[in-house]
Motif scaffolding. Sequence first.
Motif, PDB file in Angstrom:
ATOM      1  N   LYS A  75      -7.104   1.612   7.388  1.00 39.33           N
ATOM      2  CA  LYS A  75      -6.744   1.936   6.011  1.00 39.33           C
ATOM      3  C   LYS A  75      -5.432   2.708   6.003  1.00 39.33           C
ATOM      4  O   LYS A  75      -4.916   3.040   7.073  1.00 39.33           O
ATOM      5  CB  LYS A  75      -7.862   2.741   5.338  1.00 39.33           C
ATOM      6  CG  LYS A  75      -8.387   3.936   6.153  1.00 39.33           C
ATOM      7  CD  LYS A  75      -9.278   4.812   5.328  1.00 39.33           C
ATOM      8  CE  LYS A  75     -10.594   4.173   4.942  1.00 39.33           C
ATOM      9  NZ  LYS A  75     -11.707   4.467   5.805  1.00 39.33           N
ATOM     10  N   THR A  76      -4.916   2.973   4.809  1.00 44.35           N
ATOM     11  CA  THR A  76      -3.709   3.805   4.761  1.00 44.35           C
ATOM     12  C   THR A  76      -4.103   5.206   4.304  1.00 44.35           C
ATOM     13  O   THR A  76      -5.138   5.399   3.670  1.00 44.35           O
ATOM     14  CB  THR A  76      -2.624   3.242   3.824  1.00 44.35           C
ATOM     15  OG1 THR A  76      -3.097   3.288   2.497  1.00 44.35           O
ATOM     16  CG2 THR A  76      -2.235   1.841   4.212  1.00 44.35           C
ATOM     17  N   ARG A  77      -3.289   6.150   4.686  1.00 43.97           N
ATOM     18  CA  ARG A  77      -3.543   7.551   4.398  1.00 43.97           C
ATOM     19  C   ARG A  77      -2.217   8.218   4.042  1.00 43.97           C
ATOM     20  O   ARG A  77      -1.151   7.714   4.382  1.00 43.97           O
ATOM     21  CB  ARG A  77      -4.086   8.206   5.671  1.00 43.97           C
ATOM     22  CG  ARG A  77      -5.397   8.941   5.534  1.00 43.97           C
ATOM     23  CD  ARG A  77      -5.806   9.480   6.871  1.00 43.97           C
ATOM     24  NE  ARG A  77      -4.799  10.361   7.438  1.00 43.97           N
ATOM     25  CZ  ARG A  77      -4.577  11.608   7.026  1.00 43.97           C
ATOM     26  NH1 ARG A  77      -5.285  12.136   6.072  1.00 43.97           N
ATOM     27  NH2 ARG A  77      -3.625  12.330   7.585  1.00 43.97           N
ATOM     28  N   ASP A  78      -2.295   9.343   3.417  1.00 45.12           N
ATOM     29  CA  ASP A  78      -1.087  10.122   3.145  1.00 45.12           C
ATOM     30  C   ASP A  78      -1.329  11.566   3.474  1.00 45.12           C
ATOM     31  O   ASP A  78      -2.444  12.039   3.361  1.00 45.12           O
ATOM     32  CB  ASP A  78      -0.713  10.015   1.662  1.00 45.12           C
ATOM     33  CG  ASP A  78       0.356   8.984   1.459  1.00 45.12           C
ATOM     34  OD1 ASP A  78       0.985   8.607   2.445  1.00 45.12           O
ATOM     35  OD2 ASP A  78       0.560   8.578   0.316  1.00 45.12           O
ATOM     36  N   PHE A  79      -0.269  12.257   3.845  1.00 43.69           N
ATOM     37  CA  PHE A  79      -0.412  13.704   4.016  1.00 43.69           C
ATOM     38  C   PHE A  79      -0.414  14.316   2.629  1.00 43.69           C
ATOM     39  O   PHE A  79       0.468  14.055   1.842  1.00 43.69           O
ATOM     40  CB  PHE A  79       0.784  14.301   4.767  1.00 43.69           C
ATOM     41  CG  PHE A  79       0.905  13.828   6.178  1.00 43.69           C
ATOM     42  CD1 PHE A  79      -0.200  13.383   6.880  1.00 43.69           C
ATOM     43  CD2 PHE A  79       2.119  13.845   6.806  1.00 43.69           C
ATOM     44  CE1 PHE A  79      -0.090  12.967   8.183  1.00 43.69           C
ATOM     45  CE2 PHE A  79       2.251  13.429   8.112  1.00 43.69           C
ATOM     46  CZ  PHE A  79       1.142  12.985   8.794  1.00 43.69           C
TER      47      PHE A  79
ATOM     48  N   LYS B 150       5.015   4.719  -4.516  1.00 47.58           N
ATOM     49  CA  LYS B 150       4.051   4.240  -3.509  1.00 47.58           C
ATOM     50  C   LYS B 150       3.177   3.137  -4.089  1.00 47.58           C
ATOM     51  O   LYS B 150       2.675   2.288  -3.370  1.00 47.58           O
ATOM     52  CB  LYS B 150       3.195   5.400  -3.019  1.00 47.58           C
ATOM     53  CG  LYS B 150       3.976   6.286  -2.093  1.00 47.58           C
ATOM     54  CD  LYS B 150       3.190   7.427  -1.565  1.00 47.58           C
ATOM     55  CE  LYS B 150       4.128   8.232  -0.667  1.00 47.58           C
ATOM     56  NZ  LYS B 150       3.459   8.996   0.335  1.00 47.58           N
ATOM     57  N   LEU B 151       3.001   3.184  -5.400  1.00 45.01           N
ATOM     58  CA  LEU B 151       2.219   2.132  -6.065  1.00 45.01           C
ATOM     59  C   LEU B 151       3.089   0.926  -6.410  1.00 45.01           C
ATOM     60  O   LEU B 151       2.628  -0.042  -6.988  1.00 45.01           O
ATOM     61  CB  LEU B 151       1.571   2.694  -7.331  1.00 45.01           C
ATOM     62  CG  LEU B 151       0.430   3.682  -7.094  1.00 45.01           C
ATOM     63  CD1 LEU B 151       0.103   4.432  -8.354  1.00 45.01           C
ATOM     64  CD2 LEU B 151      -0.807   2.973  -6.563  1.00 45.01           C
TER      65      LEU B 151
ATOM     66  N   ARG C 249      -1.981   1.966  -0.408  1.00 43.20           N
ATOM     67  CA  ARG C 249      -0.525   1.946  -0.495  1.00 43.20           C
ATOM     68  C   ARG C 249       0.125   3.128   0.230  1.00 43.20           C
ATOM     69  O   ARG C 249       1.272   3.456  -0.018  1.00 43.20           O
ATOM     70  CB  ARG C 249      -0.100   1.968  -1.987  1.00 43.20           C
ATOM     71  CG  ARG C 249      -0.532   0.750  -2.781  1.00 43.20           C
ATOM     72  CD  ARG C 249       0.308  -0.377  -2.314  1.00 43.20           C
ATOM     73  NE  ARG C 249       0.014  -1.639  -2.918  1.00 43.20           N
ATOM     74  CZ  ARG C 249       0.893  -2.317  -3.658  1.00 43.20           C
ATOM     75  NH1 ARG C 249       2.045  -1.807  -3.941  1.00 43.20           N
ATOM     76  NH2 ARG C 249       0.603  -3.503  -4.088  1.00 43.20           N
ATOM     77  N   GLY C 250      -0.639   3.824   1.075  1.00 42.76           N
ATOM     78  CA  GLY C 250      -0.142   5.043   1.716  1.00 42.76           C
ATOM     79  C   GLY C 250       0.919   4.777   2.779  1.00 42.76           C
ATOM     80  O   GLY C 250       1.083   3.650   3.253  1.00 42.76           O
TER      81      GLY C 250
END
Length: 329
Positions: free
Chosen positions: A239-243, A256-257, A316-317
């Motif tokens: 999956k994607t992740r963000d800080f 990001k979207l 979308r991260g």
Amino acid sequence: MQAANNAIPFSREKLMNQSEKIFNHICPICNCTYTEPFFKTNTFIQKCINCGMVFDTKEALDQRYYKDRQHKIKADTLRARTRNIKQRLKLLKKYLHGSSLLDIGCGEGTFLKEVQSYITYAKGIEPDFYYANSAQILGLDVIQGFVEDIKFPPNSFDIVTMFHVLEHFQDPSGVLKKIYLWLKPGGLLVIEVPNIASPYAKYKGEGWELITPEHKFYFSHCSLNYLLKKYSFDILDMKTRDFDQYRIAIGKNLRKLGINFGKPKPQKPKKPEAIRELSNDYQSADGKMVPLKRIRRTIQLPLKAFLGWLVLKFNRGDHLFVIARKSEK
Ligand SMILES: [Zn+2]
């Protein structure tokens, strides 16, 4: 530490310049000779037509760069890291019970410290003298060195983690082969790397903050999938992740979207701290001092949180987070 006292003097600029030597454009992952420039204006970064890997063709940074950076960790950086690590732990918790874990590139040991309460035994590897020393002072089991030079018997660990490390290696394949050996059958490899295919990375192009001489490889969902499968890992979750996704600026979250407002603008130089404080914090037309910054924050926070949630919801991260497994055999 003895070694830290004898640290080799070095200049970041000098070591960065050493990386200017250009290598040929053969894909280091699948050996395909068909590559194309990833950016229009820069031929250093190539994309393999076959496996989709994006890679920097310049020579890797000198190992001394990673040994002697003499990082000083600021308190707010450490707080942000701890928040970030807690998010990672949330994703990992169900895999952690009663396991032995190796964290490659463990830094100052924040993850090792947090993960200790979930598992039996945690070990770290860190090339940076200052970080490794800080972790050892905390009583953590950390080896100072490069993973390429370290040996463990086969089947030593249940879990190996690498957060923002794989993209730095000149030879990620060699490192993955080693990890495969070190893992017990059915053991897990957990990786987090920058996501070159994220909408924000595409919007920023070469100006994306994660395009740096320190990074040799730029992964996407496809190329990471290719690389892990090549070394017989089964992907359990990607999956994607963000800080700190809930705290990222509203405009950045929208980008990001995939919602953009024109081309990226060149970054303005920051105002000195004192001027920023005055202009942002307290202002009012009739001379009254109003805490604008606090008001703005109160209004923006729920919106940021919602947009941050949408970024993750739609995958979308800017960071890929992968859990892969070594086969049981
Ligand atoms: Zn390739």
